[in-house]
Design a protein around this motif. Sequence first.
Motif, PDB file in Angstrom:
ATOM      1  N   GLY A  49       2.750  14.835   3.158  1.00  0.00           N
ATOM      2  CA  GLY A  49       3.583  13.150   3.484  1.00  0.00           C
ATOM      3  C   GLY A  49       2.923  12.495   5.273  1.00  0.00           C
ATOM      4  O   GLY A  49       2.957  11.551   5.185  1.00  0.00           O
ATOM      5  N   LEU A  50       2.485  13.517   5.650  1.00  0.00           N
ATOM      6  CA  LEU A  50       0.972  13.809   7.169  1.00  0.00           C
ATOM      7  C   LEU A  50       0.130  12.107   6.856  1.00  0.00           C
ATOM      8  O   LEU A  50       0.599  10.965   6.618  1.00  0.00           O
ATOM      9  CB  LEU A  50       0.874  14.405   7.840  1.00  0.00           C
ATOM     10  N   LEU A  51      -0.370  12.938   5.734  1.00  0.00           N
ATOM     11  CA  LEU A  51      -1.630  11.414   5.567  1.00  0.00           C
ATOM     12  C   LEU A  51      -1.182  10.728   4.479  1.00  0.00           C
ATOM     13  O   LEU A  51      -1.869   9.517   4.963  1.00  0.00           O
ATOM     14  CB  LEU A  51      -2.203  12.864   4.242  1.00  0.00           C
ATOM     15  N   VAL A  52      -0.219   9.984   3.895  1.00  0.00           N
ATOM     16  CA  VAL A  52       0.810   9.390   3.448  1.00  0.00           C
ATOM     17  C   VAL A  52       1.704   8.482   4.658  1.00  0.00           C
ATOM     18  O   VAL A  52       0.823   6.962   4.764  1.00  0.00           O
ATOM     19  CB  VAL A  52       2.020   9.592   2.413  1.00  0.00           C
ATOM     20  N   ALA A  53       1.531   9.486   4.989  1.00  0.00           N
ATOM     21  CA  ALA A  53       2.496   8.605   6.056  1.00  0.00           C
ATOM     22  C   ALA A  53       1.786   7.618   7.524  1.00  0.00           C
ATOM     23  O   ALA A  53       2.148   6.628   7.464  1.00  0.00           O
ATOM     24  CB  ALA A  53       3.882   9.171   7.312  1.00  0.00           C
ATOM     25  N   ILE A  54       1.045   8.004   7.271  1.00  0.00           N
ATOM     26  CA  ILE A  54      -0.115   7.894   8.906  1.00  0.00           C
ATOM     27  C   ILE A  54      -1.251   6.185   8.652  1.00  0.00           C
ATOM     28  O   ILE A  54       0.148   5.098   8.894  1.00  0.00           O
ATOM     29  CB  ILE A  54      -1.592   8.410   8.701  1.00  0.00           C
ATOM     30  N   PRO A  55      -0.830   5.870   7.333  1.00  0.00           N
ATOM     31  CA  PRO A  55      -1.366   4.129   6.880  1.00  0.00           C
ATOM     32  C   PRO A  55       0.445   3.931   6.568  1.00  0.00           C
ATOM     33  O   PRO A  55       0.178   2.613   6.747  1.00  0.00           O
ATOM     34  CB  PRO A  55      -1.863   4.370   5.540  1.00  0.00           C
ATOM     35  N   ALA A  56       1.475   4.298   5.418  1.00  0.00           N
ATOM     36  CA  ALA A  56       2.471   3.574   5.224  1.00  0.00           C
ATOM     37  C   ALA A  56       3.622   3.762   6.074  1.00  0.00           C
ATOM     38  O   ALA A  56       3.666   2.876   5.675  1.00  0.00           O
ATOM     39  CB  ALA A  56       2.997   4.454   4.323  1.00  0.00           C
ATOM     40  N   ALA A  57       3.087   4.206   7.439  1.00  0.00           N
ATOM     41  CA  ALA A  57       4.152   4.325   8.547  1.00  0.00           C
ATOM     42  C   ALA A  57       4.433   2.196   8.648  1.00  0.00           C
ATOM     43  O   ALA A  57       5.082   2.245   9.454  1.00  0.00           O
ATOM     44  CB  ALA A  57       4.547   4.655   9.786  1.00  0.00           C
ATOM     45  N   ARG A  58       3.229   2.339   8.946  1.00  0.00           N
ATOM     46  CA  ARG A  58       2.782   0.544   9.226  1.00  0.00           C
ATOM     47  C   ARG A  58       3.277  -0.833   7.941  1.00  0.00           C
ATOM     48  O   ARG A  58       3.607  -1.568   8.644  1.00  0.00           O
ATOM     49  CB  ARG A  58       1.645   0.401   9.664  1.00  0.00           C
ATOM     50  N   MET A  59       4.054  -0.234   7.759  1.00  0.00           N
ATOM     51  CA  MET A  59       4.500  -0.479   6.057  1.00  0.00           C
ATOM     52  C   MET A  59       5.957  -0.793   6.471  1.00  0.00           C
ATOM     53  O   MET A  59       6.602   0.167   7.178  1.00  0.00           O
ATOM     54  CB  MET A  59       3.945  -0.385   4.619  1.00  0.00           C
ATOM     55  N   SER A  60       6.125  -2.376   5.351  1.00  0.00           N
ATOM     56  CA  SER A  60       8.329  -1.467   5.787  1.00  0.00           C
ATOM     57  C   SER A  60       8.371  -2.551   4.012  1.00  0.00           C
ATOM     58  O   SER A  60       7.870  -2.795   4.017  1.00  0.00           O
ATOM     59  CB  SER A  60       8.559  -2.685   6.668  1.00  0.00           C
ATOM     60  N   GLY A  61       9.722  -2.233   4.162  1.00  0.00           N
ATOM     61  CA  GLY A  61      10.488  -2.750   3.281  1.00  0.00           C
ATOM     62  C   GLY A  61       9.871  -2.046   1.566  1.00  0.00           C
ATOM     63  O   GLY A  61       9.558  -1.189   1.460  1.00  0.00           O
ATOM     64  N   VAL A  62       9.632  -3.152   1.029  1.00  0.00           N
ATOM     65  CA  VAL A  62       9.391  -3.439  -0.389  1.00  0.00           C
ATOM     66  C   VAL A  62       7.476  -2.717  -0.095  1.00  0.00           C
ATOM     67  O   VAL A  62       7.265  -2.640  -1.217  1.00  0.00           O
ATOM     68  CB  VAL A  62       9.458  -5.237  -1.463  1.00  0.00           C
ATOM     69  N   TYR A  63       6.864  -3.324   0.123  1.00  0.00           N
ATOM     70  CA  TYR A  63       5.462  -2.291   0.527  1.00  0.00           C
ATOM     71  C   TYR A  63       6.073  -1.137   0.919  1.00  0.00           C
ATOM     72  O   TYR A  63       5.201  -0.748   0.185  1.00  0.00           O
ATOM     73  CB  TYR A  63       4.874  -3.773   2.167  1.00  0.00           C
ATOM     74  N   LEU A  64       6.384  -0.630   1.493  1.00  0.00           N
ATOM     75  CA  LEU A  64       6.750   0.832   1.998  1.00  0.00           C
ATOM     76  C   LEU A  64       6.818   1.267   0.595  1.00  0.00           C
ATOM     77  O   LEU A  64       6.047   2.092   0.136  1.00  0.00           O
ATOM     78  CB  LEU A  64       7.322   1.313   3.102  1.00  0.00           C
ATOM     79  N   ALA A  65       7.211   0.854  -0.189  1.00  0.00           N
ATOM     80  CA  ALA A  65       8.202   1.394  -1.486  1.00  0.00           C
ATOM     81  C   ALA A  65       7.493   1.121  -2.738  1.00  0.00           C
ATOM     82  O   ALA A  65       6.595   2.363  -3.185  1.00  0.00           O
ATOM     83  CB  ALA A  65       9.791   0.504  -2.059  1.00  0.00           C
ATOM     84  N   ILE A  66       6.625   0.301  -2.230  1.00  0.00           N
ATOM     85  CA  ILE A  66       5.709   0.031  -3.215  1.00  0.00           C
ATOM     86  C   ILE A  66       3.856   0.781  -3.466  1.00  0.00           C
ATOM     87  O   ILE A  66       3.731   2.434  -3.743  1.00  0.00           O
ATOM     88  CB  ILE A  66       5.092  -1.308  -3.666  1.00  0.00           C
ATOM     89  N   ALA A  67       4.028   1.219  -1.212  1.00  0.00           N
ATOM     90  CA  ALA A  67       2.968   2.304  -1.670  1.00  0.00           C
ATOM     91  C   ALA A  67       3.385   3.878  -2.363  1.00  0.00           C
ATOM     92  O   ALA A  67       2.526   4.519  -2.084  1.00  0.00           O
ATOM     93  CB  ALA A  67       2.627   2.153  -0.159  1.00  0.00           C
ATOM     94  N   THR A  68       4.504   4.382  -2.102  1.00  0.00           N
ATOM     95  CA  THR A  68       5.192   5.205  -2.119  1.00  0.00           C
ATOM     96  C   THR A  68       4.690   5.492  -3.666  1.00  0.00           C
ATOM     97  O   THR A  68       5.232   6.629  -3.805  1.00  0.00           O
ATOM     98  CB  THR A  68       6.814   5.885  -1.412  1.00  0.00           C
ATOM     99  N   ILE A  69       5.076   4.232  -4.134  1.00  0.00           N
ATOM    100  CA  ILE A  69       5.289   4.848  -5.844  1.00  0.00           C
ATOM    101  C   ILE A  69       3.808   4.988  -6.259  1.00  0.00           C
ATOM    102  O   ILE A  69       3.803   5.606  -7.254  1.00  0.00           O
ATOM    103  CB  ILE A  69       6.062   3.371  -6.709  1.00  0.00           C
ATOM    104  N   ALA A  70       3.032   3.920  -5.293  1.00  0.00           N
ATOM    105  CA  ALA A  70       1.601   4.332  -6.149  1.00  0.00           C
ATOM    106  C   ALA A  70       0.738   6.215  -5.768  1.00  0.00           C
ATOM    107  O   ALA A  70       0.578   6.670  -6.325  1.00  0.00           O
ATOM    108  CB  ALA A  70       0.804   3.197  -5.248  1.00  0.00           C
ATOM    109  N   PHE A  71       1.074   6.431  -4.275  1.00  0.00           N
ATOM    110  CA  PHE A  71       1.685   7.907  -4.840  1.00  0.00           C
ATOM    111  C   PHE A  71       1.603   8.509  -5.447  1.00  0.00           C
ATOM    112  O   PHE A  71       0.979   9.517  -5.674  1.00  0.00           O
ATOM    113  CB  PHE A  71       2.076   8.761  -2.754  1.00  0.00           C
ATOM    114  N   ALA A  72       3.138   8.394  -5.694  1.00  0.00           N
ATOM    115  CA  ALA A  72       3.261   9.113  -6.823  1.00  0.00           C
ATOM    116  C   ALA A  72       2.639   8.857  -7.586  1.00  0.00           C
ATOM    117  O   ALA A  72       2.967  10.295  -9.138  1.00  0.00           O
ATOM    118  CB  ALA A  72       5.162   8.986  -6.883  1.00  0.00           C
ATOM    119  N   ILE A  73       2.588   8.026  -8.375  1.00  0.00           N
ATOM    120  CA  ILE A  73       1.567   7.604 -10.047  1.00  0.00           C
ATOM    121  C   ILE A  73       0.305   8.560  -9.510  1.00  0.00           C
ATOM    122  O   ILE A  73      -0.238   9.364  -9.818  1.00  0.00           O
ATOM    123  CB  ILE A  73       1.143   6.562 -10.019  1.00  0.00           C
ATOM    124  N   ILE A  74      -0.188   8.876  -8.094  1.00  0.00           N
ATOM    125  CA  ILE A  74      -1.190   9.436  -8.104  1.00  0.00           C
ATOM    126  C   ILE A  74      -1.254  10.595  -7.944  1.00  0.00           C
ATOM    127  O   ILE A  74      -2.171  11.864  -8.645  1.00  0.00           O
ATOM    128  CB  ILE A  74      -1.983   9.289  -6.458  1.00  0.00           C
TER     129      ILE A  74
END
Length: 297
Positions: A49-74
């Motif tokens: 979660g820390l590794l994902v949050a460092i780049p993802a925390a700069r995003m918000s809204g739909v962009y963050l949702a897309i980033a977390t979906i991509a992480f789940a697929i990976i």
Amino acid sequence: VVAGYTGQVSLGHAAFLAIGAYANAWCLSQGFSSFVGLGLAVIVSACCGLLVAIPAARMSGVYLAIATIAFAIIVEDAVVHLGTVTGGNRGMSVDAPMLFGEQLWDPWQLYLMVLVLLISVTMILMNLLRSPIGRAMIAVRDSEVSAQSLGIKVLPVKVFAFAVSAGITGLAGGLLAHYLQYLAPEIFGILLSIQLLLMVVMGGLGTVHGAFLGALLIGFLETGISIAKDLMPASIGHVAGLEPLVFGLILISVIVFEPTGLYGRWVKIKLYLEYFPMYRRKSFKRQRSYLKTERLK
């Protein structure tokens, strides 16, 4: 923690469930106790979660949702390809919980174990949310501009919240592995992430009570949908995607008609009973969820 207290929308928490479940199952297969397995599940999930949050925390809204979906697929693909550890598409059996050198085979023993951990995590989380870092999360959720003007570092607060949420989800994944007794990659799909978000939104964002109410509602709703599908005609009950459709309609209805969730409705009913017959309809009119400083963006 992520959605309710920092205002970040994550659709990839099923990945942290998978990480915690497989970490615990692997530890048990190596002969370690559940203390080690669940501890490793928390640590590994929090680190991911820390590794994902460092780049993802700069995003918000739909962009963050897309980033977390991509992480789940990976993560889902990684589980398939790491067959030597996870069993790949064949799946992986999970041993019974082992505490103090004894395995817990009976369901009531697992229930008591889960109950003790649930109460402990809830107490720790409630104290954390009352601490300065918890109040910083709420400030970031309400207005990032105002939080920055008060000296709060927004990015570290978001990263910390994401790591805490991932660690708790990893612990839940380790316990879920004991409940299921068998793990397969398709269990931890996007639908599970949507269900987790539904629990929080329907229960009430920003409240610990709401998470419990939402989990109870979704749990009973799944059972109710399964029973209803058997009672419906085959042309309707056997339609693929019926369950996601119902969940989506319920989520839209809650957002439109009851944005504060079940706990918010309970608070309104309680206040209505307290102030009756002096209650006025406009006493609890919905307010805007942003401050004027947000318009600077």
